[in-house]
Design an enzyme around this catalytic site. Structure first.
Site, PDB file in Angstrom:
ATOM      1  N   SER A   1       0.916  -1.330   0.104  1.00  0.00           N
ATOM      2  CA  SER A   1       0.123  -0.013   0.155  1.00  0.00           C
ATOM      3  C   SER A   1       0.870   1.185   0.069  1.00  0.00           C
ATOM      4  O   SER A   1       1.002   1.892   1.084  1.00  0.00           O
ATOM      5  CB  SER A   1      -0.934  -0.038   1.093  1.00  0.00           C
ATOM      6  OG  SER A   1      -0.405   0.191   2.408  1.00  0.00           O
TER       7      SER A   1
ATOM      8  N   HIS B   1      -3.305  -6.264   2.675  1.00  0.00           N
ATOM      9  CA  HIS B   1      -2.300  -7.342   3.164  1.00  0.00           C
ATOM     10  C   HIS B   1      -2.963  -8.502   3.443  1.00  0.00           C
ATOM     11  O   HIS B   1      -2.375  -9.499   4.023  1.00  0.00           O
ATOM     12  CB  HIS B   1      -1.871  -6.684   4.585  1.00  0.00           C
ATOM     13  CG  HIS B   1      -1.042  -5.361   4.345  1.00  0.00           C
ATOM     14  ND1 HIS B   1      -0.451  -4.534   5.405  1.00  0.00           N
ATOM     15  CD2 HIS B   1      -0.493  -4.978   3.363  1.00  0.00           C
ATOM     16  CE1 HIS B   1       0.289  -3.574   4.937  1.00  0.00           C
ATOM     17  NE2 HIS B   1       0.241  -3.887   3.635  1.00  0.00           N
TER      18      HIS B   1
ATOM     19  N   GLN C   1      -6.550  -1.514   7.157  1.00  0.00           N
ATOM     20  CA  GLN C   1      -5.290  -2.492   6.815  1.00  0.00           C
ATOM     21  C   GLN C   1      -4.642  -2.980   8.152  1.00  0.00           C
ATOM     22  O   GLN C   1      -4.233  -4.262   8.268  1.00  0.00           O
ATOM     23  CB  GLN C   1      -4.215  -1.667   6.176  1.00  0.00           C
ATOM     24  CG  GLN C   1      -2.964  -2.628   5.745  1.00  0.00           C
ATOM     25  CD  GLN C   1      -2.272  -1.415   4.826  1.00  0.00           C
ATOM     26  OE1 GLN C   1      -2.258  -1.219   3.836  1.00  0.00           O
ATOM     27  NE2 GLN C   1      -1.212  -0.999   5.656  1.00  0.00           N
ATOM     28  N   GLU C   2      -4.566  -2.381   9.261  1.00  0.00           N
ATOM     29  CA  GLU C   2      -3.815  -2.767  10.298  1.00  0.00           C
ATOM     30  C   GLU C   2      -4.557  -2.650  11.671  1.00  0.00           C
ATOM     31  O   GLU C   2      -4.670  -1.484  11.988  1.00  0.00           O
ATOM     32  CB  GLU C   2      -2.468  -2.173  10.430  1.00  0.00           C
ATOM     33  CG  GLU C   2      -1.714  -2.397   9.174  1.00  0.00           C
ATOM     34  CD  GLU C   2      -0.337  -1.727   8.920  1.00  0.00           C
ATOM     35  OE1 GLU C   2       0.344  -1.161   9.817  1.00  0.00           O
ATOM     36  OE2 GLU C   2      -0.005  -1.647   7.757  1.00  0.00           O
TER      37      GLU C   2
ATOM     38  N   GLU D   1       1.581  -9.310   7.124  1.00  0.00           N
ATOM     39  CA  GLU D   1       2.361  -8.966   8.505  1.00  0.00           C
ATOM     40  C   GLU D   1       2.128  -9.909   9.512  1.00  0.00           C
ATOM     41  O   GLU D   1       2.710  -9.571  10.665  1.00  0.00           O
ATOM     42  CB  GLU D   1       2.285  -7.502   8.842  1.00  0.00           C
ATOM     43  CG  GLU D   1       2.578  -6.526   7.478  1.00  0.00           C
ATOM     44  CD  GLU D   1       2.460  -5.149   7.683  1.00  0.00           C
ATOM     45  OE1 GLU D   1       1.801  -4.712   8.882  1.00  0.00           O
ATOM     46  OE2 GLU D   1       3.018  -4.400   7.019  1.00  0.00           O
TER      47      GLU D   1
ATOM     48  N   ASP E   1      -4.020   1.429  11.721  1.00  0.00           N
ATOM     49  CA  ASP E   1      -3.559   2.054  10.176  1.00  0.00           C
ATOM     50  C   ASP E   1      -4.546   1.455   9.421  1.00  0.00           C
ATOM     51  O   ASP E   1      -4.441   0.510   8.650  1.00  0.00           O
ATOM     52  CB  ASP E   1      -2.110   1.390   9.949  1.00  0.00           C
ATOM     53  CG  ASP E   1      -1.730   1.981   8.512  1.00  0.00           C
ATOM     54  OD1 ASP E   1      -2.441   2.973   8.030  1.00  0.00           O
ATOM     55  OD2 ASP E   1      -0.633   1.617   7.961  1.00  0.00           O
TER      56      ASP E   1
ATOM     57  N   GLU F   1      -3.017   5.868  12.400  1.00  0.00           N
ATOM     58  CA  GLU F   1      -2.064   6.278  11.177  1.00  0.00           C
ATOM     59  C   GLU F   1      -2.991   6.334   9.782  1.00  0.00           C
ATOM     60  O   GLU F   1      -3.723   5.391   9.630  1.00  0.00           O
ATOM     61  CB  GLU F   1      -0.988   5.076  11.259  1.00  0.00           C
ATOM     62  CG  GLU F   1      -0.100   5.199   9.730  1.00  0.00           C
ATOM     63  CD  GLU F   1       0.907   4.112   9.692  1.00  0.00           C
ATOM     64  OE1 GLU F   1       1.008   3.560  11.012  1.00  0.00           O
ATOM     65  OE2 GLU F   1       1.160   3.657   8.740  1.00  0.00           O
TER      66      GLU F   1
ATOM     67  N   ASP G   1       1.614   8.475   7.099  1.00  0.00           N
ATOM     68  CA  ASP G   1       2.488   7.593   6.455  1.00  0.00           C
ATOM     69  C   ASP G   1       2.553   8.070   4.919  1.00  0.00           C
ATOM     70  O   ASP G   1       3.374   8.725   4.410  1.00  0.00           O
ATOM     71  CB  ASP G   1       1.851   6.262   6.679  1.00  0.00           C
ATOM     72  CG  ASP G   1       2.719   5.122   5.783  1.00  0.00           C
ATOM     73  OD1 ASP G   1       3.666   5.407   5.124  1.00  0.00           O
ATOM     74  OD2 ASP G   1       2.160   3.830   5.825  1.00  0.00           O
TER      75      ASP G   1
ATOM     76  N   LYS H   1       9.830   5.149   6.979  1.00  0.00           N
ATOM     77  CA  LYS H   1      10.377   4.035   6.238  1.00  0.00           C
ATOM     78  C   LYS H   1      11.335   4.547   5.452  1.00  0.00           C
ATOM     79  O   LYS H   1      11.247   5.478   4.469  1.00  0.00           O
ATOM     80  CB  LYS H   1       9.078   3.563   5.296  1.00  0.00           C
ATOM     81  CG  LYS H   1       7.814   2.975   6.037  1.00  0.00           C
ATOM     82  CD  LYS H   1       6.739   2.855   5.204  1.00  0.00           C
ATOM     83  CE  LYS H   1       5.341   2.316   5.545  1.00  0.00           C
ATOM     84  NZ  LYS H   1       4.316   2.390   4.766  1.00  0.00           N
TER      85      LYS H   1
ATOM     86  N   HIS I   1       8.687  -1.163   9.244  1.00  0.00           N
ATOM     87  CA  HIS I   1       8.710  -2.152   8.387  1.00  0.00           C
ATOM     88  C   HIS I   1       8.250  -1.737   7.145  1.00  0.00           C
ATOM     89  O   HIS I   1       7.263  -1.017   6.902  1.00  0.00           O
ATOM     90  CB  HIS I   1       8.574  -3.842   8.818  1.00  0.00           C
ATOM     91  CG  HIS I   1       7.129  -3.890   9.042  1.00  0.00           C
ATOM     92  ND1 HIS I   1       6.440  -5.089   9.292  1.00  0.00           N
ATOM     93  CD2 HIS I   1       5.942  -2.805   9.290  1.00  0.00           C
ATOM     94  CE1 HIS I   1       5.286  -5.013   9.656  1.00  0.00           C
ATOM     95  NE2 HIS I   1       5.082  -3.719   9.535  1.00  0.00           N
ATOM     96  N   ARG I   2       8.036  -2.895   5.926  1.00  0.00           N
ATOM     97  CA  ARG I   2       6.985  -2.883   4.756  1.00  0.00           C
ATOM     98  C   ARG I   2       6.590  -4.369   4.739  1.00  0.00           C
ATOM     99  O   ARG I   2       6.699  -5.226   5.506  1.00  0.00           O
ATOM    100  CB  ARG I   2       7.655  -2.669   3.634  1.00  0.00           C
ATOM    101  CG  ARG I   2       8.616  -1.429   3.350  1.00  0.00           C
ATOM    102  CD  ARG I   2       7.916  -0.099   3.520  1.00  0.00           C
ATOM    103  NE  ARG I   2       6.753   0.165   2.715  1.00  0.00           N
ATOM    104  CZ  ARG I   2       6.481   1.100   1.868  1.00  0.00           C
ATOM    105  NH1 ARG I   2       7.507   1.878   1.750  1.00  0.00           N
ATOM    106  NH2 ARG I   2       5.406   1.188   1.613  1.00  0.00           N
ATOM    107  N   SER I   3       5.273  -4.215   4.267  1.00  0.00           N
ATOM    108  CA  SER I   3       4.682  -5.689   4.201  1.00  0.00           C
ATOM    109  C   SER I   3       5.431  -6.725   3.489  1.00  0.00           C
ATOM    110  O   SER I   3       5.186  -7.694   3.976  1.00  0.00           O
ATOM    111  CB  SER I   3       3.140  -5.452   3.550  1.00  0.00           C
ATOM    112  OG  SER I   3       3.170  -4.852   2.317  1.00  0.00           O
TER     113      SER I   3
ATOM    114  N   LYS J   1       7.039  -0.112  14.452  1.00  0.00           N
ATOM    115  CA  LYS J   1       5.972  -1.077  13.735  1.00  0.00           C
ATOM    116  C   LYS J   1       6.463  -2.317  12.976  1.00  0.00           C
ATOM    117  O   LYS J   1       7.227  -1.837  11.937  1.00  0.00           O
ATOM    118  CB  LYS J   1       5.113  -0.095  13.141  1.00  0.00           C
ATOM    119  CG  LYS J   1       3.834  -0.816  12.228  1.00  0.00           C
ATOM    120  CD  LYS J   1       3.045   0.450  11.760  1.00  0.00           C
ATOM    121  CE  LYS J   1       3.021   0.500  10.031  1.00  0.00           C
ATOM    122  NZ  LYS J   1       1.881   0.658   9.474  1.00  0.00           N
TER     123      LYS J   1
HETATM  124  P1  PGA Z   1       2.949  -1.287   3.088  1.00  0.00           P
HETATM  125  O1  PGA Z   1       2.162  -1.055   4.260  1.00  0.00           O
HETATM  126  O2  PGA Z   1       4.440  -1.542   3.509  1.00  0.00           O
HETATM  127  O3  PGA Z   1       2.449  -2.408   2.268  1.00  0.00           O
HETATM  128  O4  PGA Z   1       3.100   0.042   2.189  1.00  0.00           O
HETATM  129  C1  PGA Z   1       2.573  -0.654   5.481  1.00  0.00           C
HETATM  130  C2  PGA Z   1       1.884   0.695   5.966  1.00  0.00           C
HETATM  131  O5  PGA Z   1       0.651   1.064   5.319  1.00  0.00           O
HETATM  132  O6  PGA Z   1       2.311   1.305   7.092  1.00  0.00           O
HETATM  133 ZN    ZN Z   2       0.699   2.939   6.722  1.00  0.00          ZN
END
Ligand code: PGA
Ligand code: ZN
Length: 422
Positions: free
Chosen positions: A43, A156, A164-165, A206, A244, A288, A315, A340, A368-370, A391
């Site tokens: 994402s 994810h 997403q999270e 994740e 998130d 987030e 983000d 990131k 991190h990243r997914s 995270k």
């Molecule tokens: P991504 O997601 O690593 O798939 O971009 C992480 C996030 O959105 O924080």
């Molecule tokens: Zn994010």
């Protein structure tokens, strides 16, 4: 000179989703070696530095990174061999100049960051220092509070969650090691709860569970509160919730579309109202990307309304870019930034973004990243930057656990001088 770069080589490897990514190896004249493997997002923010892919449909669905590998082996190596590895700022400035685009699209941010991080690692080894101490100095003793992503949705996982999270944050733990135990026990309690309800305990990218819930996105918060209690902890005091939603991923034609959960379409203000209601009902301390990456005005309204009470993290809207972070500070867009390394593409620029956050009194969350690898650079980096928050996924999948395990090592090594907390 012994700390000068002798060779730079790159290799195409695979990430945790089975897609190619780049690993860089830097060797110094004194025999020191540094390697770095670069993660990849799903994402991604529109303004992130460019991850260079081959677009050759005959390999890995076009996702090969042989061009980036070649860029490291030929052009970047030619520019950096003989340079001092300890001059991180000079190395990174040289990489930026060599690339000569705004978004690192010519050589690739994956190629550039791989070199930037591998140089830092080689320099740390040459100085006989752990990476966190090399990057952060003797004051780098602060361990970050983890945000553990225990329920996965959005891009994810194929769960019923639009958001997403859904993360747990063991902020009441006395040490990092204890925060990990709180989190792992809650993750196992959540697994039992899902299992007992006949829901899937398979995990997403994740490492969080990815069930089909009838009760929409709210039910995820309810399940987490139940898991915290079942594990014997107090929601809020011991373990809080961080979200998130990654709202850019469900923002289409001017509306936030909560189609998976069947919660309909919403405007920015309706999304803010939804979050304000949730904050009253659940122990949420951080949100987030509650709104989409172009919704600067909506973000500012959300921060104005809720920013005294909770952390509002940018983000996709800030993409770890000092330029956007500066704008966010000016416009009071949020009160914290997600960080990131591969969104901006060099260690030096990432540090500059964090400095801006600190000056503004903002929080920051190293992320991190997914799509990840076993590389735990970000764990050392978080300690070097003075802790804050990290995270790095749920309590399973080794590409996530590698970072947590590295933080355990660092805390043990720092012994009595280690500190923990936001
Ligand atoms: P991504 O997601 O690593 O798939 O971009 C992480 C996030 O959105 O924080
Ligand atoms: Zn994010």
């Amino acid at each position: 000179m012994k700390r000068s770069i002798q060779s730079i080589n790159a290799l195409e490897i695979l990430d945790s989703r089975g897609f190619p990514t780049i690993r860089v190896r830097v060797a110094l004249e004194d025999g020191s070696i540094g390697t770095a493997s670069i993660p990849s997002g799903a994402s991604t923010g529109a303004n992130e530095a460019t991850e260079l892919r081959d677009d050759d449909a005959s390999r890995y669905q076009g996702k090969g990174v042989l061009t980036a590998v070649q860029n490291v082996n030929v052009e970047i190596a030619a520019a950096l061999v003989g340079r001092l590895a300890t001059e991180q700022g000079v190395i990174d400035a040289t990489l930026i100049e060599l690339d000569s685009t705004q978004n690192k699209s010519r050589l690739g941010a994956n190629a550039i960051l791989g070199v930037s991080q591998a140089v830092a690692r080689a320099a740390a080894q040459s100085c006989d220092l752990p990476l966190y101490a090399y990057l952060g100095g003797v004051g780098a003793v602060h361990l970050p509070v983890p945000m553990m992503n225990v329920l996965n949705g959005g891009k994810h996982a194929d769960s019923s969650l639009d958001f997403q999270e859904f993360m747990i944050m063991p902020k009441g733990a006395p040490t990092f090691a204890e925060s990990l135990r709180y989190g792992a026990e809650t993750f196992q309690a959540l697994k039992k709860i899902l299992h007992d309800k006949g829901l899937s305990t398979a995990v997403g990218d994740e490492g969080g569970f990815a069930p089909q819930l009838d009760g929409g996105n709210e039910q995820a918060c309810e399940l987490i509160v139940a898991a915290i209690e079942r594990a014997g902890y107090r929601p809020s005091e011991d373990i809080a919730i961080a979200l998130d939603p990654a709202a850019s991923s469900f923002f289409e034609d001017g509306k936030y579309r909560l189609t998976r959960s069947g919660q309909g379409e919403k405007t920015s203000d309706e999304m803010i109202a939804l979050f304000a209601d949730w904050v009253k009902r659940y122990p949420i301390v951080s949100i987030e990307d509650g709104l989409a990456e172009d919704d600067w005005a909506g973000f500012a309204r959300m921060t104005e309304q809720m920013g005294q009470q909770i952390q509002i993290v940018g983000d996709d809207i800030l993409v770890t870019n000092p330029k956007f972070i500066a704008r966010g500070i000016q416009e009071k867009t949020c009160n914290a930034a997600l960080i990131k390394l591969n969104q901006i593409g060099t260690v030096t620029e990432t540090v500059a973004g964090i400095h801006l956050c600190r000056q503004a009194g903002w929080g920051f969350v190293i992320s991190h990243r997914s799509g990840e690898t076993e590389d735990a650079f970000m764990a050392d980096f978080a300690v070097a930057m003075g802790g804050g928050q990290i995270k790095t996924g749920s309590m399973c999948r080794s590409e996530r656990i590698a970072k947590y395990n590295r933080l355990l090592e660092i805390e043990a090594e720092l012994a009595g001088s280690a500190r923990f907390g936001v």
